[in-house]
Structure formats: C-alpha cells, structure tokens
Design an enzyme around this catalytic site. Structure first.
Site, short mmCIF file in Angstrom:
data_model
loop_
_atom_site.label_atom_id
_atom_site.label_comp_id
_atom_site.label_asym_id
_atom_site.label_seq_id
_atom_site.Cartn_x
_atom_site.Cartn_y
_atom_site.Cartn_z
N TYR A 57 15.73 -10.07 -9.66
CA TYR A 57 16.15 -9.79 -8.17
C TYR A 57 16.38 -11.27 -7.39
CZ TYR A 57 14.83 -9.66 -3.30
OH TYR A 57 14.59 -9.73 -1.87
N LYS A 100 19.92 -13.24 -6.33
CA LYS A 100 20.05 -13.44 -4.76
C LYS A 100 20.54 -14.82 -4.84
CE LYS A 100 19.26 -10.02 -1.90
NZ LYS A 100 20.19 -9.72 -0.68
#
Length: 491
Positions: free
Chosen positions: A237, A241
């Site tokens: 994640y 990002k």
C-alpha cells in the site's frame, strides 16, 4: 500567501472526483453540496457495471447514508433532484486510459469543463495483491494525471496520498517529495518498468503452471510484500503510493500539483455532525476488539505518539488547499495533515479513554451479560509478543496436534481452526508491526502556513476548520469517536 473566499472559489466550479464512494470522497462531496449549492458540476467517478449501476451504487453507498441527513433535512423530497442537477455520476476505472470512460462525448465535456481534479481512488489494503496495488495506486494515479493534462481549464490536481509513504522513518518527517528511483533503505535499482515486468512474468509463470486463483492471489500478495521490503517500505500500500508520488512529480509538466498526505483518519469532529464514521478503520479495530473482551494484550510502544486526524478536518484542508494552489502552473506542494507535531496524542491516553468508555458502557454479549474490560497488558517488543504467543497459543496448539494424531484426527477441525486463527494474528502483526512501533512525527509546516494564511486572509475559517488545536482530545474520544465506533461492537 493571500487566499480568496473558499465559497467564491467553489461557486460555478466543475470538479472531477475519482473514487467517489470512498470514505473521504463522500465527506468531500457532501461538504461541497451543503456549503456551496451553486457549484456548477461534480463529476463523480466510480467503479460499476454500467452507468445505471454507478448511479445506484452512489445512492446506496453515499446519499442514503446518515452522512447526507443534513442535506436530507434541508431539501426533503427534493434531495435527489438537487443532487442530480449538480452531479454527473460516471462509471469508470482509473486503471484504464481516459479513466475507463467509454462515452466520448462525456470525456470531451470533462476536458472542456473540469477545473479541479481530486484523485481519491485507491486500495488501502496493506495485504493487497501486488498487481492490484500497483495498477490502482501507481498507474491509476498516472492515468488521472494524463487525463488532467487534457482539461483545458485545469486549475489544480489534488492527489490524496498518505503520510505513511515515509515507511519506518524516525524523528521529524518533512513535507518533501520523493525523487524517482529513491528508496528508503538505499537499495538501488527501483524502476517502475521493472516492477511491472516482475508482475507480468510472475503471473505468466503461475498461469503456465496451472495455478489456482487462491494460489495466484497468495503469491501476488507475497510478491507485493517482498518487493516493498526490498526497497525499505513495509507493505505494498505505502510502497505503491510512494511510487505514485515519484511519478507524478516527474511527469506533471506544468500541472499545478498537490500531494496531500493525511495520517490516520478518524470520525468527523464537527461536520456534517460529530462522529460520522463508516466501518472499522485501522486503530478502531483495536478498540472494538477490546470492547468485546477479545483483546487483553496489545503489541506496541507505550511511549509512542498516535497521529490521528478527524475526517472533516482532512476534507476542509483539501478544499482550502485547492484554493491556495489553483493556477500555480508547474508547482508541486506537499501537505502533511495530522496532529503528531501540532497537537499530539499519547498512546496511553487512548488506553485510558477506551477503558473509561467500555467500563461505563459495556458491550452486552450474546448471553445478555456485560463484558467486563480491564487494563490491557502492553507487550512493548516483538520478542515479548513472540514469547506470549508461544506460551499462550503455540504450545497448546502443538499439544493439540499430538493428541489429534494419537486419536486418529478426532480433533482435526478444532486443530485446523486454531491454527488458522494463530496464523491470521501473526500475519496481521507482521503487517502492522512497523506502525505499532512507529517513532516518527510528521512536520506540518506547509499545512500550518496554510492555516495562518486562511486566518490572515479572513476567509471562512470556521466553515473550513482544519486546526487540530481546536480539539479537546478527551472530549472527542469519550463523547464522539468511541461512541461512534461502538455501534460496530454490537455486530
């Protein structure tokens, strides 16, 4: 920095929002519709089978929620008409070119009309498949940038990232960009094309071997963890990002770009009313587990600072940021939106707040009896956690395995269920360990400058409050946040 009226900025404005049924996105949309009914158009992009399904999904997951009750009270039976006149609900997918919008007339309309692009589409799952995370969080963000470049009236692109792109950094973490190819541990060789190729080759090999969907999913999750940790990030994640931030900064050209990094987002502080939250979000799962009596110990640093920020303050900061950066061609600004520097919360406070609430408002179990909560035993290192798990669970599991073998698999179902639960807990701790022992705090100087500029410019600072110092944490947690999430305890 001098800011113009926020309401004036929003008036007659056309805004594209991706991921429009997400938690923050819905609060953003509700806020604009409520405070500036003269907004020209909100183009709301979300995944669905077709446009009718997209409209149904937005109504079900947004408009029909309590979040919209203030608007519902104001407009009554005319609410749907009011929203329909100011929104266009679009079936789309940012992992595709032109955001997956098939209607060429609509695409061209957006290129002509859209002035602000807000990218909120993402997967926030720490344990997501790597191909899914990279496709949505990284390449999806680039597709949004490419779409924004074609918008002839574009004033600003606001990309919502996360403060935790910092990985496991310690000390004061600055509002600075990540450069293309930069890694957190100094390992060289980070290249987006290589990452894409690794995924493609792994999937090709799995399909060649005739692997099941379960095996493919498991392998892609493990690949995501391995690639993330190779370069110093704890999970796919935050890694994907961070990659998105790098690429946006590199490819933005003259697009006014805002990278927006909130910390842990919690229930609303003030608007549209205190305590709106949806589901169990990160640290809330611990409070819910504690209230149910399922958590008697906790892994983490008891001296740590917990960085949380109410969702409505996140949205208010987003909107004021749009005003501040509109028209700044070629600029890139990064904003940390959190509290660890400006208004910190100590971990022990949260323990006390949870103990106080569930002692006075206990969960009633299935037998109709109140669950009595006690003080939580804090395991302050991973070694102490492993010792605890070995003595409390792993040794009994080993004993059960021996008995099960001697009794010809009589306890097989019980053994497998206990083994599954232990592996699940160990997996969660492995994923969350970097945050349980996090020792960083987030500098928010850019956000503080924005707050000061808003105050000095005399804009609507009460309507768009994002000053965490206005929060009394004890009152917020005891009277707003914990009661709000407690409704999930009964489920």
């Amino acid at each position: 920095m001098e800011l113009a009226s926020v309401l004036k900025f929003l008036e007659n404005r056309s805004i594209l929002v991706t991921g429009a049924t997400g938690f923050i996105a819905k609060i953003f949309v509700e806020k604009i519709l409520r405070v500036q009914p003269n907004v020209k158009k909100l183009y709301l992009l979300l995944r669905a089978q077709d446009n009718n399904a997209a409209l149904q999904r937005f109504n079900t997951e947004a408009v029909e929620k309590d979040l919209f009750k203030i608007l519902r009270e104001k407009h009554g039976a005319n609410l749907n008409t009011f929203i329909a006149q100011r929104t266009t609900i679009i079936r789309g997918d940012i992992t595709f070119e032109n955001l997956g919008v098939k209607d060429t007339n609509l695409v061209e309309e957006m290129w002509r009309e859209v002035e602000v692009v807000v990218n909120l589409a993402a997967t926030t799952n720490f344990d997501e498949r790597y191909d899914v995370s990279l496709g949505l969080n990284t390449f999806g963000a680039i597709n949004v940038l490419n779409f924004a470049k074609k918008c002839s009236k574009l004033k600003v692109l606001l990309h919502v990232s996360t403060a935790y792109v910092s990985g496991e950094k310690t000390g004061l973490i600055l509002e600075t960009p990540y450069k293309l190819g930069e890694t957190l541990n100094g390992t060289s060789g980070l290249d987006i094309h290589t990452e894409k190729k690794v995924i493609e080759e792994t999937l090709k090999q799995l399909k060649f071997e005739g692997s099941s969907e379960e095996t493919i999913t498991s392998t892609m999750k493990e690949l995501g963890l391995a690639r993330s940790r190779k370069f110093g990030w704890p999970n796919p994640y935050v890694f994907t990002k961070a990659l998105a931030e790098m690429l946006l900064g590199e490819l933005k050209e003259d697009v006014p770009l805002v990278i927006f990094r909130p910390t842990i987002v919690t229930s609303t502080f003030q608007e549209p009313f205190p305590g709106w939250v949806e589901g169990i979000r990160t640290v809330d799962s611990l409070a819910v587990g504690y209230g149910k009596g399922k958590i008697t110990c906790f892994v983490g640093n008891p001296d740590s600072i917990i960085d949380v920020i109410p969702a409505d303050m996140v949205v208010n900061a987003m909107i004021v940021t749009m005003v501040a950066q509109a028209g700044q061609r070629g600029s890139q600004m990064i904003y940390h939106v959190g509290t660890s520097v400006s208004h910190p919360i100590e971990f022990t406070w949260l323990q006390e707040y949870a103990f106080h609430h569930f002692s006075n408002h206990p969960y009633i179990d299935k037998q109709g009896k109140p669950v009595i909560v006690g003080k939580v035993n804090v395991l302050s290192s991973m070694d102490s956690f492993r010792r605890y798990m070995a003595l409390r669970y792993l040794l009994p599991l080993k004993g059960l395995e021996v008995v099960n073998t001697l009794l010809c698999q009589f306890f097989q179902a019980k053994y497998l269920e206990l083994d599954r639960k232990i592996k699940f807990v160990m997996r969660l701790i492995d994923l969350y360990a970097p945050y349980l022992f996090f020792e960083g705090i987030y500098d928010d100087m850019n956000t503080e400058k924005l707050r000061r500029a808003a105050k000095e410019s005399g804009i609507e600072i009460d309507m768009f409050n994002f000053n965490p110092k206005s929060i009394d944490w004890e009152d917020y947690f005891l009277n707003i946040h914990i009661p709000a999430i407690s409704k999930y305890v009964i489920k």
